[in-house]
Write a protein that holds these residues in place. Structure first.
Motif: not given
Length: 106
Positions: A50-54, A59-61, A73-76, A82-83
């Motif tokens: 369902k969900l994938f992110f780097k 964190q860099h951005w 934000a809710s998905l992360i 921790e982010i």
């Protein structure tokens, strides 16, 4: 240029999926973006698909000053809290620092 990390809609009617992108805050929802950071597919049955992110790029951005939208934000927060925790601590520290600076000024 104010940057936002937000969802960009793709797919067809009733089969939408979203890409997590860094974009200029003034650009339209599905307009140009700076970098693709991941994807979210609410239609998928399996949770791991369902969900994938780097996380490192997010964190860099965020360190460069990009802001998260509420939906991003809710998905992360679901997969990598921790982010979000680091961002809230950073905001609280800056607010506390500003408050002490104001107190010293008075």
């Amino acid at each position: 240029m104010a940057l936002k990390i937000r969802l960009r809609q793709h797919g067809r009617t009733n089969r939408s999926f979203f890409r997590l992108v860094v974009t200029d805050a003034r650009s339209p929802r599905d307009g140009k973006y700076v970098e693709a950071l991941g994807w979210y597919n609410p239609v998928e049955a399996e949770d791991d698909k369902k969900l994938f992110f780097k996380a490192d790029r997010i964190q860099h951005w965020l360190n460069l000053g990009a802001e998260l939208t509420e939906s991003a934000a809710s998905l992360i927060k679901k997969t990598s809290p921790e982010i979000i925790r680091a961002q809230t601590e950073k905001k609280l520290n800056s607010l506390a620092k500003a408050a002490t600076k104001r107190k010293k000024k008075d």
